[in-house]
Design an enzyme around this catalytic site. Structure first.
Site, PDB file in Angstrom:
ATOM      1  CD  GLN A 177      -2.993  -0.692  -0.121  1.00  0.00           C
ATOM      2  OE1 GLN A 177      -3.136   0.429  -0.578  1.00  0.00           O
ATOM      3  NE2 GLN A 177      -3.605  -1.751  -0.653  1.00  0.00           N
ATOM      4  CB  SER A 194       1.209  -5.379  -5.498  1.00  0.00           C
ATOM      5  OG  SER A 194       0.271  -5.456  -6.531  1.00  0.00           O
ATOM      6  CB  CYS A 320     -23.582  -7.522   3.643  1.00  0.00           C
ATOM      7  SG  CYS A 320     -23.091  -5.824   3.905  1.00  0.00           S
TER       8      CYS A 320
END
Lengths: 460, 460
Positions: A177, A194, A320
Site C-alpha cells: 500500500q 505490487s 455483507c
C-alpha cells in the site's frame, strides 16, 4: 465518474502505458537467450531491476520480479521460513496483515508450524513493545505491513524492525500500500510489493531479500529470477511497473500533500454530515489517500450499490460484501464497527470537486438505506422493564444492531438488553455500538435458542 | 533480421496488441469488486475464459489463468498429485518433458514421492506401450507433452490418454508448443499452456482441469481463479492472450501448411549442404514450424554467435549453451548428437527468402567454425597400431569428438580408440558419432586418470 478504490487497483499511469508499449516491441524475447532480441530483453530487464531497486532502497541483485504482490508475499514467507527452519518454526504476524500474509500463515500452520498474531489497538497499529514481546529464539520470521490496506494506518515499522534486529529475527514488510508513496523505513530483511497499486500494470510484484538473509526458495526449481520466481519473465509489464514507480515517486510528495487535504475533509465532514458514523484508523499516522468509516444501521452492500449508482466506486469491509459473510479481519482486530463500512481510497489526480460531490450525496444515501431498514430515531422515552430480550436469530447485519438500538431506550438506566444473534458481524458490531453509544457491553454467552446471546447494560 | 526462435517466444500478435490496449483502458480494475469498473473487468475476464476454453476444448469453469506456462505446469502437477495422495505417490513422465515438468518431479521426489521417466526412441517420441507399462495402481499422475519443444516431435497423446484411462490415471498434457496450432487430442485430464508461445503476451499461462479430476491446490489459499492461481488477475494480458489464441487458430491450418514446406526445405537441404550433420526429431509426426539438427565438430555457442552476427536468432541444446555445461536432456534421452546443435523454429509470417538466405549462409559458417577447431578431413589412410588412447581430459565439446574422428583412421578395422574425457557432452556425443559414422561404440568405464574412458571399435 470518480473511482475511489485506488487501494484495490489504480488505472495505468500514462508513463507506464508508454513504457509498456515500447517494451512490447523491444522486450518480447527470452532474456535468457544469447541473440540480439534476447540481449535487448535482458538489458530492459536489468534496467527495470535497477530502477525498482533504487526506489525500494536495495541492491539490484537483492530484488526479483514476481507475477503479483500476493506471489511475492507467498514466496518471501515460504522462502524465509524454510531458510531458518533450523532456528524454529514460529511465524509472527500482525493481526491486520493482508490476506496473502495470513493465508501463507495458514499454509505454515497446516505444515506443522506455529503462527502468532500480534493484536492491534483501536487505531489499527501494533504496539512495538507487544510485537517485540512476541519474538523469541524459535521465531523464524516476523511480518508487518508498512500501512494497512483497509484503514490506512501506518505501522511502526522502524521500531518493530529494531526489535526484530535485537531478537535476531528477519522482518518481512508487505509494502503493497505504501511503496508508491515512498521507501519503507530502514531495517527490513524482506520486502514485498505490487505494481498495480502504484499505477503499474497487473501481473507484476516484487520481492526484495537482503543479502545475508537465509532464504531457501520453495516449490519446483527454476533458473529465472535467481530461482525465486519461476516462469518466463513478464518483461513488458515489468518495464512498465518500474517506469511507473519512478514516475509516481517523482510526484509523490506533492500529491500526498494534496490528497491528505482531501482525506482530511472527508474525515472531518462525514461525522458532521452523517449521524452515527465512526471514522476508523489513525488520524495522523496514515496513508495520504485512504479513509474508512462505518455507518451504524446500514447494510454495506446496499450503500455501495447506492454509491455505485451515483458513480462512486468504493469498497467495504462489511460482512455483507464478503463471500464468507464475515466482517473484515482488520475491523475485527481493531474492535471497531463493521456495519455500513466504506473505504475511500483516492487515486492520484482526484479533484476537490469529486470529494465535495461525494460529501454532498453521502448523507442522503445513508439516510435512505437507514429508512429502508427502519433504523431507530435518536433518543426515545425511557421506562419499561429492567431486562429485555431481542431475538434477532436468522437476521443479518445491520438488523441485530438496529433492533438493539431501538429497544435500549425502553429499559431504565441500569437495565439490560440481551440480543440473540447468529450473525458473525454482531460479535464485532454490538460491542462497537456500545463503545460509540457509551453503553456497557457486558459479554456474550451461547444462547439456548442457538446462536449467541450478547448482553448490554444501559448506563446513559 | 529473421528471428527463428518462435519456440522460445514470439512477438506479440497484432490482434493481441489491439486487445491489450483496449483492456488496459477497460480492464484494470479488480474483477472481484461490485462497482462498475469491477463488473466491466469481470465481464472481460469471463469472455476471455470462454474464448480460451473453446480453443482448448473444455468448459470455462474448468480453466484458470496462471502467470505463466511454468506456473500452470507446477500448479497442475502439485494439485493433481495432492488430490490423489491416497491412491499413491508415483508420478510418471516422459524423459523429454519441459524442464518445468521435470522440476516439479524433482520437488515431488524431494517431498518423498517417486518419479518414473518413460524413455523415448531416437525420434523423441514415447512408445505408448512402454508408457502404459509404466502405469500402475499407485500412479497418481502421468504427464506427457503434446509435442517436444526442442525437436518438434509430436507425442502419441491419444494412445497414451487411452492407456491412462484404462489404468485409471489422470493425464496432464503440457500443450505449450502446440496449442496455437490446434486442440490437443481428446482424453487428457489436465492441460497446461503458455500464451507467449502463440503470440500472446508474457505473464499468462492456462491450466485446465477436467471436472471429476481430483485436484487439491497446493500453497497458500486464495479466492481468485477458483483457488488455483493466487494473486490479482493479469487481466489485460489475459484478454490479449485469449484474443491472440483465437486469431492464430483462425490462421493455423494455412500457416502450418506453409511453414511445414519451409521446414521440409531445411530438413532436406541442410544435410545436402553441410557434411556431417544429423537432423533429429520425427520427420512426419512433428510440429509444423520447428526443425533441429546437430553439426559434428562444431561448438554450438560459437555457431549461434556466428548466426546472430548474420542476423539469425536460433537456439541450441548443446552443452556449451547451457549454464550447467550439460547437453539438453531431450537430446540425451533421444541418444542423438548434441554438439553443434541448432533449433530453428519459424514464427508465423517467415518468408521463403529468409529460409533460403539461412541455407545459403549456414555451410560457410559451419565450415569456418570447424576450421577454427581443426575438424578432421573426411577419410584418411588406414594403418598404424591396433589400439589408440586419446587424452581429451579438460577439453570441452566438440574437441573430444574431433580428436576421436581424427585418429579413427589410424587404427585398422577391428582396432579400437579409447577417448578419455571429463566433458559431460562426450557421454552423448561419442555414441552418437559412432551411430552416424557406422562405427561400434563398445562402452564406457571410469578412467584411471580421472573422467571417463569411452571405447570405440573401428568396423568400417
Amino acid at each position: 465518474m470518480p473511482y475511489f478504490d485506488a487501494a484495490s487497483a489504480a488505472p495505468l499511469h500514462p508513463v507506464a502505458r508508454q513504457a509498456l508499449l515500447a517494451a512490447l516491441d523491444e522486450g518480447w524475447a527470452d532474456p535468457a537467450r544469447l541473440y540480439r532480441e534476447g540481449r535487448r530483453a535482458r538489458m530492459l530487464l536489468d534496467a527495470a531491476r535497477e530502477a525498482a531497486a533504487e526506489a525500494v532502497g536495495c541492491r539490484p541483485d537483492e530484488l526479483v520480479f514476481t507475477p503479483s504482490g500476493t506471489r511475492a508475499v507467498h514466496a518471501g514467507i515460504s522462502g524465509a521460513l524454510a531458510g531458518r527452519r533450523r532456528v524454529g518454526d514460529r511465524l509472527v504476524v500482525s493481526a491486520v496483515e493482508h490476506s496473502s500474509v495470513l493465508h501463507a500463515g495458514e499454509a505454515h500452520t497446516a505444515a506443522g508450524g506455529t503462527v502468532t498474531e500480534v493484536p492491534v489497538g483501536r487505531s489499527g497499529a501494533v504496539d512495538p513493545e507487544v510485537f517485540a514481546a512476541a519474538l523469541d529464539s524459535r521465531t523464524a520470521l516476523a511480518c508487518l505491513q508498512s500501512a494497512n490496506h483497509e484503514v490506512g494506518t501506518e505501522q511502526p515499522v522502524a521500531e518493530v524492525a529494531e526489535a526484530c534486529r535485537a531478537a535476531g529475527v528477519p522482518l518481512l514488510v508487505d509494502a503493497a500500500q505504501s511503496l508508491g508513496w515512498g521507501p519503507v523505513p530502514e531495517g527490513w530483511s524482506l520486502l514485498a510489493a505490487s505494481a498495480h497499486k502504484w499505477g503499474g500494470p497487473a501481473g507484476v510484484g516484487l520481492l526484495a531479500v537482503r543479502k545475508g538473509v537465509r532464504f531457501a526458495p520453495q516449490g519446483p526449481a527454476d533458473e529465472r529470477e535467481s530461482g525465486r520466481a519461476p516462469g518466463f519473465e513478464n518483461l513488458p509489464a515489468i518495464v512498465a511497473a518500474a517506469a511507473s514507480l519512478r514516475a509516481v515517486r517523482a510526484e509523490a510528495a506533492a500529491e500526498a500533500e494534496r490528497l491528505r487535504g482531501l482525506v482530511d475533509r472527508i474525515r472531518v465532514r462525514v461525522p458532521e454530515l452523517v449521524p452515527d458514523v465512526e471514522v476508523v484508523g489513525d488520524p495522523v499516522r496514515r496513508l495520504p489517500h485512504l479513509v474508512t468509516f462505518s455507518c451504524l444501521y446500514v447494510d454495506g452492500e446496499t450503500l455501495l450499490h447506492e454509491l455505485d449508482r451515483e458513480g462512486f466506486s468504493v469498497s467495504s469491509g462489511s460482512s455483507c460484501t464478503s463471500s464468507t459473510l464475515t466482517p473484515s479481519h482488520v475491523l475485527r482486530a481493531m474492535g471497531v464497527l463493521s456495519e455500513g463500512n466504506v473505504r475511500v481510497s483516492l487515486p492520484a489526480g482526484t479533484t476537490g470537486q469529486d470529494v465535495d460531490r461525494f460529501l454532498e450525496l453521502l448523507p442522503g444515501l445513508v439516510g435512505s438505506v437507514r429508512d429502508r431498514f427502519g433504523a431507530p430515531e435518536p433518543a426515545a422515552a425511557p421506562g419499561g422493564s429492567e431486562a429485555l430480550v431481542v431475538d434477532s436469530l436468522g437476521k443479518r447485519c445491520p438488523i441485530p444492531v438496529i433492533e438493539l438500538a431501538k429497544v435500549i431506550g425502553r429499559v431504565p438506566v441500569g437495565g439490560t438488553v440481551t440480543v440473540l444473534s447468529d450473525d458473525e458481524a454482531a460479535r464485532l458490531d454490538i460491542p462497537a455500538w456500545c463503545e460509540m453509544r457509551g453503553q456497557e457491553y457486558v459479554g456474550e454467552e451461547p444462547s439456548p435458542k442457538g446462536g449467541t446471546a450478547y448482553l448490554v447494560r444501559r448506563v446513559s
